[in-house]
Design a protein around this motif. Structure first.
Motif, PDB file in Angstrom:
ATOM      1  N   GLY A 164       0.833  -1.189   0.000  1.00 52.65           N
ATOM      2  CA  GLY A 164       0.000   0.000   0.000  1.00 52.65           C
ATOM      3  C   GLY A 164       0.872   1.244   0.000  1.00 52.65           C
ATOM      4  O   GLY A 164       1.924   1.285  -0.635  1.00 52.65           O
ATOM      5  N   LYS A 165       0.489   2.250   0.742  1.00 53.68           N
ATOM      6  CA  LYS A 165       1.242   3.489   0.831  1.00 53.68           C
ATOM      7  C   LYS A 165       1.917   3.602   2.194  1.00 53.68           C
ATOM      8  O   LYS A 165       1.472   3.033   3.192  1.00 53.68           O
ATOM      9  CB  LYS A 165       0.315   4.691   0.612  1.00 53.68           C
ATOM     10  CG  LYS A 165      -0.266   4.799  -0.793  1.00 53.68           C
ATOM     11  CD  LYS A 165       0.795   5.198  -1.804  1.00 53.68           C
ATOM     12  CE  LYS A 165       0.171   5.426  -3.172  1.00 53.68           C
ATOM     13  NZ  LYS A 165       1.171   5.838  -4.187  1.00 53.68           N
ATOM     14  N   ASP A 166       3.008   4.357   2.222  1.00 55.85           N
ATOM     15  CA  ASP A 166       3.688   4.744   3.466  1.00 55.85           C
ATOM     16  C   ASP A 166       4.183   3.548   4.274  1.00 55.85           C
ATOM     17  O   ASP A 166       4.029   3.474   5.501  1.00 55.85           O
ATOM     18  CB  ASP A 166       2.765   5.596   4.335  1.00 55.85           C
ATOM     19  CG  ASP A 166       2.413   6.921   3.700  1.00 55.85           C
ATOM     20  OD1 ASP A 166       3.243   7.440   2.930  1.00 55.85           O
ATOM     21  OD2 ASP A 166       1.313   7.439   3.964  1.00 55.85           O
ATOM     22  N   VAL A 167       4.815   2.615   3.602  1.00 54.67           N
ATOM     23  CA  VAL A 167       5.385   1.443   4.264  1.00 54.67           C
ATOM     24  C   VAL A 167       6.825   1.747   4.682  1.00 54.67           C
ATOM     25  O   VAL A 167       7.571   2.391   3.944  1.00 54.67           O
ATOM     26  CB  VAL A 167       5.354   0.221   3.335  1.00 54.67           C
ATOM     27  CG1 VAL A 167       5.994  -0.995   4.021  1.00 54.67           C
ATOM     28  CG2 VAL A 167       3.919  -0.094   2.923  1.00 54.67           C
ATOM     29  N   THR A 168       7.193   1.280   5.859  1.00 52.56           N
ATOM     30  CA  THR A 168       8.578   1.398   6.324  1.00 52.56           C
ATOM     31  C   THR A 168       9.273   0.051   6.151  1.00 52.56           C
ATOM     32  O   THR A 168       8.758  -0.971   6.623  1.00 52.56           O
ATOM     33  CB  THR A 168       8.631   1.828   7.793  1.00 52.56           C
ATOM     34  OG1 THR A 168       8.123   3.162   7.914  1.00 52.56           O
ATOM     35  CG2 THR A 168      10.068   1.797   8.316  1.00 52.56           C
ATOM     36  N   ILE A 169      10.424   0.054   5.487  1.00 52.54           N
ATOM     37  CA  ILE A 169      11.228  -1.155   5.296  1.00 52.54           C
ATOM     38  C   ILE A 169      12.470  -1.047   6.179  1.00 52.54           C
ATOM     39  O   ILE A 169      13.189  -0.038   6.128  1.00 52.54           O
ATOM     40  CB  ILE A 169      11.667  -1.330   3.830  1.00 52.54           C
ATOM     41  CG1 ILE A 169      10.463  -1.254   2.888  1.00 52.54           C
ATOM     42  CG2 ILE A 169      12.436  -2.636   3.651  1.00 52.54           C
ATOM     43  CD1 ILE A 169       9.462  -2.351   3.072  1.00 52.54           C
TER      44      ILE A 169
END
Length: 393
Positions: A221-226
């Motif tokens: 989706g949007k705004d994922v932190t890896i």
């Protein structure tokens, strides 16, 4: 008493090296042709291994700095220390998760750039840009549920997150220690589709390289932190840059810096310090020392990456260890040769891993000359890579 020589690299913790005991000479007269290496990050690719080298212990989990195939072909057992720095990496990942949610680094840099007598007013006027979000209730994905990933999954749940875990190879022992509240998924795509935060803890292999690629980012989706404290190559950087530009990835935090990642917006690069705590370095050194001592004095193998685990109590006068090609009837041929030498086998254990196998051959024979003659025969045999004689102390 038999003595062994060990060469160290990268300032191995001296307290940990005490685990070797008095039978080991560390960086002494034989350091150019030692029995064993104990290393941390030293790159051994391109190194000519000395003829006498029997073992390499990596004081850490990753072994990408060691030419495993070459070592195996020469009968050199490579060990690592899984779990010794697990708590340190776990804390680094949890800290990174919080840092991403609140953007503390950028907030600190902004405050330090303020000047004048009205700094408090400037702070109140500008702090809204760093409001951030809470991690409670967010979806957290853990790829790899080993010693590190399992701890992270448990602690993320305790912090109020909904945790997803993916690991098709998780051991039974590790699985017992993972909270039942961690939702196990059988398809890594479920991690990509559902999670706001994703951390990865798997070794770098041909199969895992570029786990985070364009196809993976397209599922998010949007705004994922890896968060990547495993290996840099697990992420396709070009695909990452596009994912950041389109808003799929809000932040990438990694412990593995390359030039193209530096000074990039929404990317935080740390200097490979995930497992670098005083406690972790000591734990790794202790575990490496114990592993080398056990292998050199008994021939037993624990935590090897290129040979199987083999344990057997030494109760006979002599033990011969054999590293051999994994070919049919090899155990029968070994037994026949011992019988022809007029020696009785008190215990034998053989375990294979890939193209090679490891044999512990315990002999009910006190005549050292006969044992040496038998070992010499093995040493000159086809499919035998390395032979050792161990005398019961």
């Amino acid at each position: 008493m038999t003595t062994f020589s060990v060469k160290t690299y990268n300032n191995i913790n001296k307290i940990g090296l005490r685990e070797l005991g008095n039978a080991f000479q560390i960086d002494g007269d034989h350091k150019d042709n030692p029995d064993a290496y104990i290393i941390r990050s030293e790159n051994l690719h391109g190194t000519d291994f000395p003829e006498n080298l029997k073992a390499i212990a990596r004081a850490g989990a990753g072994t990408n700095n060691i030419p495993i195939d070459e070592a195996t072909a020469k009968g050199i057992v490579v060990f690592n220390t899984p779990g010794a720095n697990a708590n340190a990496v776990k804390e680094a990942v949890i800290a990174s998760t919080l840092m991403s949610a609140r953007d503390y680094i950028a907030a600190n840099e902004w405050v330090n750039g303020l000047t004048g007598d009205d700094v408090p007013k400037q702070v109140e006027a500008g702090k809204k840009q760093f409001a951030g979000s809470e991690i409670t209730g967010k979806n957290f994905g853990v790829i790899g549920l080993g010693a590190i990933g399992g701890r992270i999954a448990n602690d993320a749940y305790r912090l109020g997150m909904h945790v997803y875990g993916y690991d098709p190879y998780v051991s039974i022992e590790t699985a017992w220690n993972i909270s039942s509240h961690v939702r196990r998924v059988n398809d890594i795509k479920d991690i990509f589709r559902n999670c706001d935060y994703i951390t990865i803890h798997v070794p770098l292999t041909d199969e895992t390289k570029a786990t985070f690629n364009r196809e993976a980012f397209d599922l998010m989706g949007k705004d994922v932190t890896i968060i990547n404290f495993a290996r840099g190559e697990l992420v396709d950087n070009d695909a990452l840059f596009d994912a950041i530009e389109t808003g799929v990835v809000k932040r990438y935090i990694t412990d593995f810096g390359t030039e193209d990642l530096l000074n990039q917006e929404n990317i935080t690069v740390l200097p490979h310090v995930g497992g670098s705590t005083e406690e972790a370095e000591l734990n790794c050194a202790i575990m490496a020392g114990q592993t080398i001592r056990r292998f050199m004095k008994t021939g037993e193998i624990i935590n090897s990456v290129n040979f199987p685990n083999v344990k057997q109590d030494l109760t006979s006068p002599f033990r011969i260890t054999l590293i051999n090609s994994n070919v049919p009837n090899i155990v029968a041929r070994i037994s026949t040769r011992v019988s022809e030498a007029g020696i009785n086998i008190s215990n034998i254990i053989n375990r294979s891993k890939g193209d090679h196998a490891y044999t512990l051959l315990d002999l009910d024979e006190s005549d050292e000359a006969k044992v040496k003659a038998l070992a010499a025969e093995f040493d000159s045999s086809d499919n035998i890579v390395k032979v050792r004689i161990i005398k019961k102390s």
